[in-house]
Design a protein around this motif. Structure first.
Motif, PDB file in Angstrom:
ATOM      1  N   VAL A 127      25.343  21.321 -21.444  1.00  0.00           N
ATOM      2  CA  VAL A 127      26.223  21.217 -22.610  1.00  0.00           C
ATOM      3  C   VAL A 127      27.487  22.056 -22.471  1.00  0.00           C
ATOM      4  N   ALA A 128      27.483  23.074 -21.585  1.00  0.00           N
ATOM      5  CA  ALA A 128      28.669  23.928 -21.481  1.00  0.00           C
ATOM      6  C   ALA A 128      28.590  24.777 -20.236  1.00  0.00           C
ATOM      7  N   ASP A 129      29.747  25.368 -19.903  1.00  0.00           N
ATOM      8  CA  ASP A 129      29.792  26.403 -18.882  1.00  0.00           C
ATOM      9  C   ASP A 129      29.005  27.593 -19.415  1.00  0.00           C
ATOM     10  N   ARG A 136      29.605  31.401 -12.261  1.00  0.00           N
ATOM     11  CA  ARG A 136      29.168  30.029 -11.985  1.00  0.00           C
ATOM     12  C   ARG A 136      27.769  29.831 -12.561  1.00  0.00           C
ATOM     13  N   ALA A 137      27.737  29.368 -13.806  1.00  0.00           N
ATOM     14  CA  ALA A 137      26.475  29.113 -14.492  1.00  0.00           C
ATOM     15  C   ALA A 137      26.702  27.997 -15.493  1.00  0.00           C
ATOM     16  N   VAL A 138      25.633  27.335 -15.902  1.00  0.00           N
ATOM     17  CA  VAL A 138      25.727  26.283 -16.913  1.00  0.00           C
ATOM     18  C   VAL A 138      24.703  26.541 -18.006  1.00  0.00           C
ATOM     19  N   GLY A 159      20.048  17.450  -4.955  1.00  0.00           N
ATOM     20  CA  GLY A 159      19.409  18.594  -4.335  1.00  0.00           C
ATOM     21  C   GLY A 159      19.448  19.828  -5.211  1.00  0.00           C
ATOM     22  N   PHE A 160      19.212  20.989  -4.577  1.00  0.00           N
ATOM     23  CA  PHE A 160      19.095  22.265  -5.278  1.00  0.00           C
ATOM     24  C   PHE A 160      20.416  22.642  -5.935  1.00  0.00           C
ATOM     25  N   ALA A 161      20.351  23.006  -7.239  1.00  0.00           N
ATOM     26  CA  ALA A 161      21.552  23.390  -7.976  1.00  0.00           C
ATOM     27  C   ALA A 161      21.541  24.857  -8.379  1.00  0.00           C
ATOM     28  N   ALA A 254      24.041  19.131  -4.140  1.00  0.00           N
ATOM     29  CA  ALA A 254      24.195  19.071  -5.598  1.00  0.00           C
ATOM     30  C   ALA A 254      25.665  19.128  -5.985  1.00  0.00           C
ATOM     31  N   ARG A 255      26.024  18.391  -7.018  1.00  0.00           N
ATOM     32  CA  ARG A 255      27.394  18.404  -7.523  1.00  0.00           C
ATOM     33  C   ARG A 255      27.505  19.476  -8.602  1.00  0.00           C
ATOM     34  N   THR A 256      27.608  20.714  -8.178  1.00  0.00           N
ATOM     35  CA  THR A 256      27.579  21.826  -9.126  1.00  0.00           C
ATOM     36  C   THR A 256      28.795  21.847 -10.044  1.00  0.00           C
ATOM     37  N   GLU A 257      29.894  21.221  -9.635  1.00  0.00           N
ATOM     38  CA  GLU A 257      31.090  21.199 -10.471  1.00  0.00           C
ATOM     39  C   GLU A 257      31.031  20.097 -11.528  1.00  0.00           C
ATOM     40  N   ARG A 258      30.100  19.164 -11.384  1.00  0.00           N
ATOM     41  CA  ARG A 258      30.032  18.030 -12.317  1.00  0.00           C
ATOM     42  C   ARG A 258      28.590  17.766 -12.736  1.00  0.00           C
ATOM     43  N   LEU A 259      27.891  18.800 -13.142  1.00  0.00           N
ATOM     44  CA  LEU A 259      26.507  18.631 -13.570  1.00  0.00           C
ATOM     45  C   LEU A 259      26.465  18.109 -15.001  1.00  0.00           C
ATOM     46  N   ASP A 260      25.727  17.041 -15.210  1.00  0.00           N
ATOM     47  CA  ASP A 260      25.510  16.498 -16.553  1.00  0.00           C
ATOM     48  C   ASP A 260      24.057  16.660 -16.978  1.00  0.00           C
TER      49      ASP A 260
END
Length: 287
Positions: A127-129, A136-138, A159-161, A254-260
């Motif tokens: 839902v957010a940074d 670098r966390a979500v 893969g691993f995020a 893993a797409r860590t910059e575009r995690l949904d």
């Protein structure tokens, strides 16, 4: 202006149809009687209308070509989307096949191997940074009934995020593998050399502390290591990429910059994060 009387207009209207029919028959008879004259008349009419036909033909051709190009673009977009989806599916199958190949080789060496039970997992939405002390966390939204605990591993479809570091009643924070406080024990799948994956707050974390006399190969797959019982072995992490400056980095799957959406796995490795999984938090750099 001359106004015709009503009887005269009615008479002219009655006469117009016979006159037109007579003119049509006369033209037909003239064409039969003098074919050369009729042909010359058609050619003269065609010559007179040819410039107009040419003037209208070019825009019509351009419109037709444009519509055909648009249709071709739509077909190509659909084909491109299909190929992207197929490529993504093949990439996942390749990752699964390589992981199974490595596991199969290990099983051949250990005939007494007992397989582990399948881990339980939950799906949560980003839902957010994440913010806080980590760069670098979500932040995940979790329902109260979801049993999320600190230390669970987060993976996306590739893969691993990262790993869960904080849990609330309706939210959880995941520290990503790219954060400078992240420490992940990994194994180079080809050479079986162990190393440490260290986040840099950039897109690619670095490989450190591999065995002396060995060198990670460009493009070699990197998976998690079970060393220290911090992570399960064999989770896909990424591939080795060497920089121009001679630094070994890992391009994450893993797409860590575009995690949904992420999946939180419980591998039963304990709920407390060990020191090698998360370093002491560093202050976030000022922008």
């Amino acid at each position: 202006m001359i106004r015709l009387s009503i009887p005269l207009r009615q008479a002219l209207a009655r006469l117009s149809l016979p006159v037109l029919i007579a003119a049509a028959f006369g033209t037909m008879l003239l064409g039969k009687a003098d074919a050369l004259l009729a042909e010359r008349a058609r050619i003269a009419l065609a010559d007179a209308l040819a410039p107009f036909y040419a003037a209208f033909a070019q825009p019509a051709r351009a419109v037709r070509d444009g519509l055909e190009d648009l249709q071709q673009i739509l077909v190509m977009r659909e084909e491109n989307a299909r190929l992207r989806e197929e490529n993504e599916r093949l990439r996942r199958w390749q990752a699964a096949a390589l992981s199974l190949e490595a596991e199969n080789a290990m099983l051949r060496r250990q005939l007494e191997f007992v397989p582990e039970r399948a881990p339980a997992f939950y799906t949560a939405r980003v839902v957010a940074d994440g913010g806080g002390v980590y760069a670098r966390a979500v932040l995940l939204s979790i329902p109260p009934e979801m049993q999320v605990r600190r230390g669970q591993i987060a993976l996306d479809e590739r893969g691993f995020a990262g790993r869960v570091t904080e849990v609330g009643s309706r939210s959880a924070r995941v520290l990503l593998a790219t954060d400078m406080n992240s420490r992940i024990p990994v194994t180079l799948e080809g050479s079986r050399v162990r190393a440490m994956l260290v986040g840099t707050n950039g897109a690619r974390p670095r490989l450190q502390h591999w065995s002396e006399g060995t060198r990670p190969a460009e493009g070699e797959r990197v998976v998690t290591s079970a060393e220290g019982v911090a992570f399960p072995a064999g989770l896909p992490v990424g591939v080795v990429r060497w920089t121009e400056g001679g630094v070994a980095e890992v391009e994450l799957f893993a797409r860590t910059e575009r995690l949904d959406v992420v999946r939180l796995f419980d591998f039963g490795l304990g709920g407390i994060l060990p020191p090698e999984a998360v370093a002491r938090p560093e202050p976030r750099p000022r922008r």
